[in-house]
Scaffold this motif. Structure first.
Motif, PDB file in Angstrom:
ATOM      1  N   ALA A 232       0.815  -1.219   0.000  1.00  0.00           N
ATOM      2  CA  ALA A 232       0.000   0.000   0.000  1.00  0.00           C
ATOM      3  C   ALA A 232       0.846   1.265   0.000  1.00  0.00           C
ATOM      4  O   ALA A 232       0.299   2.367  -0.164  1.00  0.00           O
ATOM      5  CB  ALA A 232      -0.931  -0.005   1.215  1.00  0.00           C
ATOM      6  N   ALA A 233       2.183   1.151   0.156  1.00  0.00           N
ATOM      7  CA  ALA A 233       3.043   2.331   0.235  1.00  0.00           C
ATOM      8  C   ALA A 233       3.239   2.998  -1.116  1.00  0.00           C
ATOM      9  O   ALA A 233       3.635   4.174  -1.169  1.00  0.00           O
ATOM     10  CB  ALA A 233       4.394   1.951   0.838  1.00  0.00           C
ATOM     11  N   GLY A 234       3.008   2.326  -2.229  1.00  0.00           N
ATOM     12  CA  GLY A 234       3.214   2.923  -3.548  1.00  0.00           C
ATOM     13  C   GLY A 234       3.374   1.856  -4.600  1.00  0.00           C
ATOM     14  O   GLY A 234       3.159   0.654  -4.344  1.00  0.00           O
ATOM     15  N   PRO A 235       3.763   2.242  -5.818  1.00  0.00           N
ATOM     16  CA  PRO A 235       3.950   1.249  -6.885  1.00  0.00           C
ATOM     17  C   PRO A 235       4.975   0.194  -6.465  1.00  0.00           C
ATOM     18  O   PRO A 235       6.078   0.518  -6.000  1.00  0.00           O
ATOM     19  CB  PRO A 235       4.461   2.092  -8.061  1.00  0.00           C
TER      20      PRO A 235
ATOM     21  N   LEU B 125      -4.139 -10.313  -2.265  1.00  0.00           N
ATOM     22  CA  LEU B 125      -2.753  -9.890  -2.093  1.00  0.00           C
ATOM     23  C   LEU B 125      -2.150  -9.456  -3.428  1.00  0.00           C
ATOM     24  O   LEU B 125      -1.464  -8.420  -3.512  1.00  0.00           O
ATOM     25  CB  LEU B 125      -1.943 -11.043  -1.493  1.00  0.00           C
ATOM     26  N   ALA B 126      -2.412 -10.214  -4.489  1.00  0.00           N
ATOM     27  CA  ALA B 126      -1.886  -9.853  -5.803  1.00  0.00           C
ATOM     28  C   ALA B 126      -2.554  -8.593  -6.342  1.00  0.00           C
ATOM     29  O   ALA B 126      -1.930  -7.815  -7.092  1.00  0.00           O
ATOM     30  CB  ALA B 126      -2.080 -11.011  -6.774  1.00  0.00           C
ATOM     31  N   GLY B 127      -3.802  -8.348  -5.960  1.00  0.00           N
ATOM     32  CA  GLY B 127      -4.493  -7.166  -6.433  1.00  0.00           C
ATOM     33  C   GLY B 127      -3.910  -5.874  -5.906  1.00  0.00           C
ATOM     34  O   GLY B 127      -4.111  -4.811  -6.503  1.00  0.00           O
ATOM     35  N   GLY B 128      -3.203  -5.912  -4.799  1.00  0.00           N
ATOM     36  CA  GLY B 128      -2.591  -4.713  -4.245  1.00  0.00           C
ATOM     37  C   GLY B 128      -1.258  -4.371  -4.862  1.00  0.00           C
ATOM     38  O   GLY B 128      -0.647  -3.356  -4.475  1.00  0.00           O
ATOM     39  N   ALA B 129      -0.749  -5.175  -5.783  1.00  0.00           N
ATOM     40  CA  ALA B 129       0.553  -4.936  -6.402  1.00  0.00           C
ATOM     41  C   ALA B 129       0.366  -4.535  -7.853  1.00  0.00           C
ATOM     42  O   ALA B 129      -0.597  -4.929  -8.519  1.00  0.00           O
ATOM     43  CB  ALA B 129       1.416  -6.200  -6.314  1.00  0.00           C
TER      44      ALA B 129
ATOM     45  N   VAL C 289      10.122  -3.616  -4.123  1.00  0.00           N
ATOM     46  CA  VAL C 289       9.852  -5.047  -4.297  1.00  0.00           C
ATOM     47  C   VAL C 289       9.444  -5.603  -2.943  1.00  0.00           C
ATOM     48  O   VAL C 289      10.206  -5.505  -1.966  1.00  0.00           O
ATOM     49  CB  VAL C 289      11.083  -5.792  -4.854  1.00  0.00           C
ATOM     50  N   VAL C 290       8.255  -6.159  -2.869  1.00  0.00           N
ATOM     51  CA  VAL C 290       7.765  -6.816  -1.649  1.00  0.00           C
ATOM     52  C   VAL C 290       7.892  -8.318  -1.857  1.00  0.00           C
ATOM     53  O   VAL C 290       7.176  -8.909  -2.685  1.00  0.00           O
ATOM     54  CB  VAL C 290       6.316  -6.422  -1.337  1.00  0.00           C
ATOM     55  N   TRP C 291       8.816  -8.915  -1.124  1.00  0.00           N
ATOM     56  CA  TRP C 291       9.088 -10.361  -1.254  1.00  0.00           C
ATOM     57  C   TRP C 291       8.314 -11.072  -0.145  1.00  0.00           C
ATOM     58  O   TRP C 291       8.675 -11.006   1.012  1.00  0.00           O
ATOM     59  CB  TRP C 291      10.579 -10.618  -1.122  1.00  0.00           C
ATOM     60  N   TYR C 292       7.234 -11.731  -0.527  1.00  0.00           N
ATOM     61  CA  TYR C 292       6.348 -12.363   0.458  1.00  0.00           C
ATOM     62  C   TYR C 292       6.770 -13.804   0.687  1.00  0.00           C
ATOM     63  O   TYR C 292       6.846 -14.598  -0.255  1.00  0.00           O
ATOM     64  CB  TYR C 292       4.910 -12.287  -0.037  1.00  0.00           C
ATOM     65  N   LEU C 293       7.024 -14.142   1.952  1.00  0.00           N
ATOM     66  CA  LEU C 293       7.374 -15.513   2.352  1.00  0.00           C
ATOM     67  C   LEU C 293       6.358 -15.977   3.387  1.00  0.00           C
ATOM     68  O   LEU C 293       6.457 -15.621   4.566  1.00  0.00           O
ATOM     69  CB  LEU C 293       8.791 -15.565   2.933  1.00  0.00           C
ATOM     70  N   PRO C 294       5.341 -16.722   2.995  1.00  0.00           N
ATOM     71  CA  PRO C 294       4.300 -17.119   3.949  1.00  0.00           C
ATOM     72  C   PRO C 294       4.827 -18.073   5.005  1.00  0.00           C
ATOM     73  O   PRO C 294       5.591 -18.999   4.717  1.00  0.00           O
ATOM     74  CB  PRO C 294       3.250 -17.801   3.055  1.00  0.00           C
TER      75      PRO C 294
END
Length: 399
Positions: free
Chosen positions: A95-98, A117-121, A234-239
């Motif tokens: 949500a911080a930006g592109p 989650l993908a919709g926010g990127a 780049v947001v690297w998501y590690l569940p």
């Protein structure tokens, strides 16, 4: 049997009680300090080798399967790489930006959670694509096996792939309608890209291309940077294991057991530790036991001799005499304690000058059939020992 009275001994008072108590307390304190030191060293080693605790495709891992090298390359290109280990942190960072969302396999998330989650990127890069995520983000696409281990040219119009050049794609995928496909190999393509309203979703086998051990090969690093670094973040998501929204998840062992089981287990553990400390403590200094009688060694020998005589077995008695004689002769002749009987006999004959056959008869071959023959054999054994002792240690004659 003769007995000799043993005078009463005074009780052991070598270590006073306060001193023994202090030593026990000091021992427990030393054990506790040693455990603390070992724990501290283990924690330091674990912290120093933290990458070993991380999973594959982790940007904080410097191990072969990690992706720390790729994260550092993007940071040097001015791209901020944020590692999010739960879904809430990933959504907040997006949500911080592109931003570009880099996402491995997410089996603990529902379809709605993955889509939200993908919709926010702005861009999404699947680095561990599975059939579900491919269908959600690149409709109609699916896994198609593994490509041969060979370099493949892009052979497509995707500029990022064309600039990167050839790669060995690893896993390949079938492309759905409206999805651009690059790196044809085997039964599929190594890269899928779908552009929609200024955003983009891509799928590639990150384990074969972007890990630390493969990043320097071919155009792997260039392809990774081209796909992920289109935005400044780049947001690297590690569940994590607990990062799930599935309502029908399998219950844990604690949920399956009655509420009283966990307290009982803890109580049993505490009781076991207390019992170990109680039974493992020292019971004080050793106390010498006072024997009621003292038995002379000669009485034991005489008793055994009477048993041999009563059994009427002169051969067994002769064997015991010969075993003792062989042991003493080996010591006199400087032979090993486990020297064979023929070796001892030959050495004794050679040292004394006696006939070798006669010495072997005394030590090995002659079989006494009566008590008289046993007594005669005992005499010859004693004479042989005296002869060897005289030959080995001759007495000094007076001048």
């Amino acid at each position: 049997m003769s007995t000799t009275a043993t005078p009463p001994r005074q009780a052991a008072t070598d270590v006073p009680a306060p001193t023994g108590r202090r030593r026990r307390v000091a021992a427990w304190v030393g054990i506790a300090l040693a455990l603390l030191v070992v724990g501290g060293i283990g924690g330091a080693v674990s912290e120093a080798n933290q990458w070993a605790q991380r999973g594959a495709l982790d940007p904080d891992s410097a191990g072969p399967a990690g992706t720390r090298a790729l994260a550092e390359i993007m940071r040097r290109h001015g791209v901020d790489v944020v590692v999010a280990r739960d879904r809430g942190a990933a959504s907040q960072a997006l949500a911080a930006g592109p931003a570009t969302l880099v996402m491995p396999d997410t089996p603990a998330l529902s379809d709605d959670a993955v889509a939200d989650l993908a919709g926010g990127a702005d861009d999404v890069v699947l680095i561990e694509p599975r059939a579900r995520t491919l269908e959600l983000l690149l409709a109609g696409s699916a896994p198609a096996g593994v490509a041969p281990d060979a370099d493949v040219d892009p052979d497509c119009d995707v500029a990022d792939a064309v600039r990167a050049g050839a790669v060995a794609p690893g896993g390949v995928f079938d492309a759905g309608d409206g999805v651009a496909a690059c790196y044809p190999a085997g039964d599929g393509f190594g890269l899928l890209v779908r552009s929609d309203d200024g955003g983009r979703a891509a799928a590639v086998d990150g384990r074969a291309l972007f890990t630390n051990e493969h990043l320097a090969e071919n155009g792997n690093a260039a392809l990774a940077v081209n796909l992920m670094a289109r935005h400044p973040l780049v947001v690297w998501y590690l569940p994590g294991p607990g990062d799930t929204d599935l309502a029908d998840a399998d219950p844990s062992l604690g949920e399956l057991t009655p509420p009283w089981v966990s307290p009982v287990i803890v109580l049993l553990l505490v009781a076991g530790v207390a019992a170990g400390i109680w039974r493992g403590r020292r019971f004080g200094p050793l106390v010498a036991e006072r024997l009621p009688v003292t038995v002379r060694a000669a009485e034991t020998t005489e008793g055994r001799a009477r048993l041999y005589a009563r059994a009427g077995d002169p051969l067994h008695a002769a064997d015991r005499l010969r075993i003792g004689a062989l042991r003493r002769l080996a010591a006199l002749l400087g032979l090993a304690a486990n020297a064979a009987a023929p070796e001892v006999a030959d050495a004794a004959a050679g040292r004394t000058g006696l006939d070798r056959r006669a010495v072997r008869g005394i030590l090995l071959d002659e079989i006494p059939a009566s008590d008289a023959e046993l007594v005669a054999l005992s005499t010859r054994l004693r004479d042989l020992e005296d002869a060897v002792r005289t030959a080995v240690r001759p007495e000094r004659r007076p001048r």
